[in-house]
Design an enzyme around this catalytic site. Structure first.
Site, short mmCIF file in Angstrom:
data_model
loop_
_atom_site.label_atom_id
_atom_site.label_comp_id
_atom_site.label_asym_id
_atom_site.label_seq_id
_atom_site.Cartn_x
_atom_site.Cartn_y
_atom_site.Cartn_z
N ARG A 19 0.81 -1.22 0.00
CA ARG A 19 0.00 0.00 0.00
C ARG A 19 0.84 1.27 0.00
O ARG A 19 0.33 2.36 -0.25
CB ARG A 19 -0.96 -0.01 1.20
CG ARG A 19 -2.18 -0.89 0.98
CD ARG A 19 -3.07 -0.91 2.19
NE ARG A 19 -2.57 -1.82 3.22
CZ ARG A 19 -3.13 -1.96 4.42
NH1 ARG A 19 -4.19 -1.24 4.75
NH2 ARG A 19 -2.62 -2.81 5.29
N THR A 85 2.59 -14.04 10.70
CA THR A 85 3.45 -13.55 11.77
C THR A 85 3.97 -14.68 12.65
O THR A 85 5.07 -14.59 13.19
CB THR A 85 2.69 -12.54 12.63
OG1 THR A 85 1.44 -13.11 13.04
CG2 THR A 85 2.42 -11.26 11.86
#
Length: 493
Positions: A19, A85
């Site tokens: 982004r 993660t």
């Protein structure tokens, strides 16, 4: 190692950050003079941990090169193709030498996170007896964040549910997961071995460790903080700008509370690496970057940008752009001055308006007052450089150096053709081109007598505004002169 010092801190920095729409990896985008990743590494180091591990993947070479330059003590762990993660932390643990103790997990895109906050998390974790502690915060709009699920009495944490996997009831919870944890190292290794990718994202969630810890009969606690900005990450350039403005606000406040006067905080930007002495005044439109160090009792600005510049006590710098320079105590610079790398201005010296300097050492009390270029030069103490003087340092192939001694008087509109030396106490006349060395105490001049061709404009520019103005002036101010004729043109003697 005491129970409040982490055995290691794992910083997750493997994400692509699409982004941002940038060739630069997200974690390397700068905030107030340092990359987000270096800010995060700094907070980790403030815990006193002996090991900091950065987990990398996207644009690995850029990230590793950046760390080698700015945080060479950090260990590097590579995340493989398994996403999530949980997997990132699992890869990070491969670089952790410790077998027991507490491991902190943080992120490379939370630049406002402070070492004090991580130490407080460690203290709360050690005092609770929990195997897992998570840093949390309450947000008015928690959209996109994982939600903290607590026991019915609001006590221990039952688990964390990601936003995309949450029910409508769970999405109404305002306590969010910051993603920053304290884990018992043995429990973390055990739990990660049981984490799968069976979820909406197809990733190994680190949050699943909390549920596994509960299944194994261990406590999971939360440590809420009020300073929400510390756990805010930057996923796009809008958020990056917001974090930078907030960090700058905190930096300015810290300096003002330490005795620095900042006239207009709205137009002042100061990097986190800059130091400023007490009673210095920063005027509007100032930007201070890099390793800039400002002394006490200085005046900086308005409208100045200084990068990696040292300014001595009591100096004044006005409307100046510069980098890699040093300004002595009580010296003055500006306005409209350009200081290039290698400029060293001595105590009580002056570089005045519309001047440019580069690789120039200017002695104590020496002055370059106006409209001059000084490149590759050494100027002795007490010397004055006349207006519009050029140190001609480049012959088209090589740069050469000019040496001007102590207490020299260089006339206005001089050109010093390097390499050349002007000795102590010497002088040059106005308009001089210095081609050869000038001995101490000598005067160098190479001007010629003035010739005036009378009536030249009337004869050669007839019909122009200039000729009309000259004719009118001559008619109203008749001045008798001795004239002679040279090639048909009268000349004043």
């Amino acid at each position: 190692m005491d129970s409040q010092t982490p055995a290691a801190v794992v910083v997750l920095a493997a994400g692509a950050g699409t982004r941002m729409k940038s060739k630069l990896p997200k974690v390397l985008h700068p905030v107030c003079g340092q990359s987000m990743l270096v800010h995060a590494i700094g907070a980790a180091g403030e815990t006193g941990t002996p090991e900091v591990v950065a987990v990398v993947r996207h644009e690995r070479e850029q990230v590793v090169g950046h760390l080698a330059e700015h945080a060479p003590q950090v260990k590097i762990a590579d995340q493989d193709e398994i996403p999530g993660t949980g997997r990132a932390v699992q890869c990070g643990l491969e670089q952790v030498a410790a077998e027991t103790g507490t491991v902190l997990v943080t992120y490379g895109d939370v630049p406002l996170l402070q070492g004090d906050t991580l130490r407080a998390l460690m203290e709360a974790h050690a005092g609770s007896g929990a195997k897992v502690s998570v840093l949390t915060a309450h947000l008015e709009d928690p959209t996109g964040y994982g939600r903290i699920l607590r026991e019915s009495d609001g006590g221990d944490v039952l688990g964390i549910v990601e936003h995309k996997d949450a029910t409508e009831e769970q999405r109404a919870i305002t306590e969010i997961n910051s993603g920053i944890y304290a884990f018992d190292l043995d429990l973390l290794r055990t739990a990660l071995a049981r984490v799968t990718t069976d979820n909406a994202q197809g990733e190994m969630y680190l949050t699943d460790v909390l549920g596994i810890a509960r299944e194994l009969g261990h406590r999971v606690c939360a440590h809420p903080i009020d300073d929400i900005d510390q756990v805010e990450g930057a996923n796009d350039r809008v958020q990056l700008s917001q974090l930078a403005r907030e960090m700058n606000r905190r930096i300015l406040e810290r300096h003002m509370r330490a005795g620095v006067g900042i006239v207009d905080p709205e137009t002042t930007w100061i990097d986190s690496t800059v130091t400023i002495g007490a009673d210095t005044v920063i005027r509007p439109g100032v930007q201070l970057h890099g390793t800039t160090a400002i002394g006490a009792d200085c005046e900086i600005g308005p409208d100045s940008t200084l990068t990696d510049i040292t300014v001595g006590d009591g100096a004044c710098v006005v409307r100046t752009h510069g980098s890699g320079a040093s300004i002595g105590e009580g010296a003055s610079v500006g306005p409209f001055t350009y200081l290039r790398p290698g400029t060293v201005l001595g105590a009580a010296g002056k570089i005045g308006g519309f001047c440019e300097t580069k690789n120039a050492q200017i002695g104590d009390g020496a002055k370059v007052p106006h409209l001059s270029y000084v490149g590759d030069a050494q100027i002795g103490e007490g010397t004055n450089i006349g207006a519009a003087t050029i140190f001609a340092n480049y012959d088209g192939v090589n740069k050469h150096r000019t040496v001007v001694g102590k207490h020299v008087r260089v006339g206005s509109d001089n050109v010093l053709i390097a390499p050349v030396t002007i000795g102590d106490g010497a002088a040059t006349g106005a308009g001089t081109t210095v081609l050869e060395d000038v001995a101490p105490g000598d005067l160098a001049i190479n001007t010629v007598s003035q010739r005036t061709l009378e009536g030249w404009t009337l004869k050669n520019r007839a019909g122009t505004a200039a000729a009309d103005a000259a004719a009118a002036a001559r008619a109203s101010h008749s001045t008798p002169t001795d004239t002679s004729t040279e090639n048909g043109t009268e000349e004043k003697k």
